[in-house]
Design an enzyme around this catalytic site. Structure first.
Site, PDB file in Angstrom:
ATOM      1  N   CYS A 279       0.829  -1.209   0.000  1.00  0.00           N
ATOM      2  CA  CYS A 279       0.000   0.000   0.000  1.00  0.00           C
ATOM      3  C   CYS A 279       0.866   1.264   0.000  1.00  0.00           C
ATOM      4  CB  CYS A 279      -0.983  -0.049   1.159  1.00  0.00           C
ATOM      5  SG  CYS A 279      -2.373   1.094   0.968  1.00  0.00           S
ATOM      6  N   HIS A 361      -3.734  -5.424  -0.325  1.00  0.00           N
ATOM      7  CA  HIS A 361      -3.479  -5.956   1.013  1.00  0.00           C
ATOM      8  C   HIS A 361      -3.540  -7.481   1.030  1.00  0.00           C
ATOM      9  CE1 HIS A 361      -3.366  -2.260   3.495  1.00  0.00           C
ATOM     10  NE2 HIS A 361      -4.013  -1.769   2.453  1.00  0.00           N
ATOM     11  N   GLU A 363      -2.606  -9.438   3.312  1.00  0.00           N
ATOM     12  CA  GLU A 363      -2.905  -9.965   4.650  1.00  0.00           C
ATOM     13  C   GLU A 363      -4.396 -10.068   4.914  1.00  0.00           C
ATOM     14  OE1 GLU A 363      -3.656  -5.691   5.194  1.00  0.00           O
ATOM     15  OE2 GLU A 363      -2.220  -6.867   4.033  1.00  0.00           O
TER      16      GLU A 363
END
Length: 391
Positions: A279, A361, A363
């Site tokens: 990001c 992202h 995760e």
């Protein structure tokens, strides 16, 4: 000024307190208060995810923003401490179609309205979020204000117009840690989606531009010792930790303003250490490699953005308002992923150095898990760089 009426949720008139949303272009939305009383100003953006409101509210990347949730029902599963991505809510304000006063979830310990009030977050519900989203999609993200105390649209509009734009705003100092620490929170959750190997014994320094907890969990789940340092940490201090790799985290604001982070990334490129950015970290790494960034019209914020390049498509969670300009990348940088909705750069890597990053992202939390393999790739780069033990 343009007045856009809101909807009412199923509550008695006696329980409702009037609230007002005014955008920088003069658009006015009438609704009802949810959370703390007061006035907040921020960049109004929309998130299209159907789940994960708690993770969104506590994601430091949303610092300085008022988030409108396009999914009409919010708060049905309450709030619990395990799903927080930071120590507190990071949004400036919340906009919703309807907010549940009662929740149903065995993990929850409070309702969403109580949580907002506890943390002094101003919210508004009863808004036609579909109309608001269509408006922002057409005109672009812009500043706005929510108030439960200023109910004169002209007065609130004046405050909104006086607020600084997100472009040119450095918000990292508001969300970064004030001291280094080693991540030690247990990762063994019954609901964790992947169990990675835990025998790597690698040290990762994570530069905190506004890092999410689940990123640290994923790194730790692969056996990494994770040391989190403030965003302005000098490279000499980073290298004192003898890292096997350095992670550049997500975060809020305009990447072009994070000068210390860019200069640190440039210095790290000279060390040959494996680098991984997500990001804002992706944008900072791209800037360190000579690329330019630009502000997107309304950003990418949701859980179903397709990314890929040739043979494989990943569905990704995204939250950003800036992107790297593809035509500004040098010959040593390769684009690995594109956002397939608008063809903006979603991933890159250096052709000769162990350096890569993604705009989205991997995760999750919230979001799909298609890209978790990127943590494994980072671990592999660090492992391959380690000297082979002498038998």
């Amino acid at each position: 000024m343009v007045r856009i009426s809101g909807f009412c949720c199923a509550m008695s008139l006696a329980e409702r307190q009037a609230a007002l949303l005014v955008l920088a272009d003069g658009s006015v939305f009438h609704g009802y208060a949810c959370g703390a009383a007061g006035t907040v100003i921020g960049e109004v953006v929309f998130n299209t995810g159907m789940t994960g409101y708690q993770e969104v509210l506590t994601d430091p990347s949303y610092c300085g923003q008022i988030v409108s949730f396009t999914y009409p029902e919010l708060g049905n599963t309450g709030v619990n401490p395990e799903d927080e991505e930071s120590a507190r809510p990071q949004v400036s304000g919340l906009i919703a179609r309807n907010v549940a006063r009662r929740h149903s979830n065995w993990r929850a310990d409070r309702s969403l309205p109580d949580y907002l009030q506890q943390h002094n977050i101003v919210g508004i519900y009863g808004i036609d979020t579909r109309a608001l989203t269509q408006h922002l999609r057409s005109t672009g993200a812009m500043n706005g204000g929510i108030s439960t105390t200023i109910l004169d649209p002209e007065e609130l509009w004046a405050e909104v117009k006086a607020a600084p734009s997100m472009e040119g705003l450095n918000l990292v100092d508001q969300v970064t840690t004030d001291r280094p620490y080693e991540w030690q929170t247990p990762t063994s959750q019954t609901w964790e989606f992947i169990e990675g190997p835990t025998t790597e014994s690698l040290t990762v320094v994570a530069i905190d531009f506004g890092v999410k907890r689940n990123i640290l969990r994923r790194l730790a789940s692969y056996g990494c010792r994770v040391i989190v340092v403030p965003a302005d940490t000098p490279i000499e201090e980073i290298l004192r930790h003898e890292p096997d790799g350095v992670f550049l985290s997500n975060g809020p604001g305009d990447p072009a303003t994070v000068k210390n982070g860019i200069s640190t990334a440039q210095a790290l490129l000279q060390t040959g250490l494996p680098l991984f950015g997500i990001c804002l970290g992706h944008q900072i790494l791209g800037s360190a490699l000579g690329a330019q960034t630009f502000k997107l019209k309304f950003g990418h914020r949701g859980l179903n953005h397709p990314c890929g390049l040739s043979q494989q498509v990943e569905i990704t969670g995204q939250n950003h308002g800036f992107a790297i300009a593809a035509d500004s990348l040098g010959p040593d940088v390769e684009v690995t992923h594109l956002n397939l909705n608008d063809r903006t750069v979603a991933g890159l890597r250096h052709r000769h150095l162990p350096v890569f990053s993604v705009q989205y992202h991997p995760e999750a939390s919230p979001g799909p898990h298609d890209s978790d393999y990127l943590f494994e790739q980072f671990v592999a780069l660090m492992r391959d760089r380690q000297p082979t033990p002498v038998a």
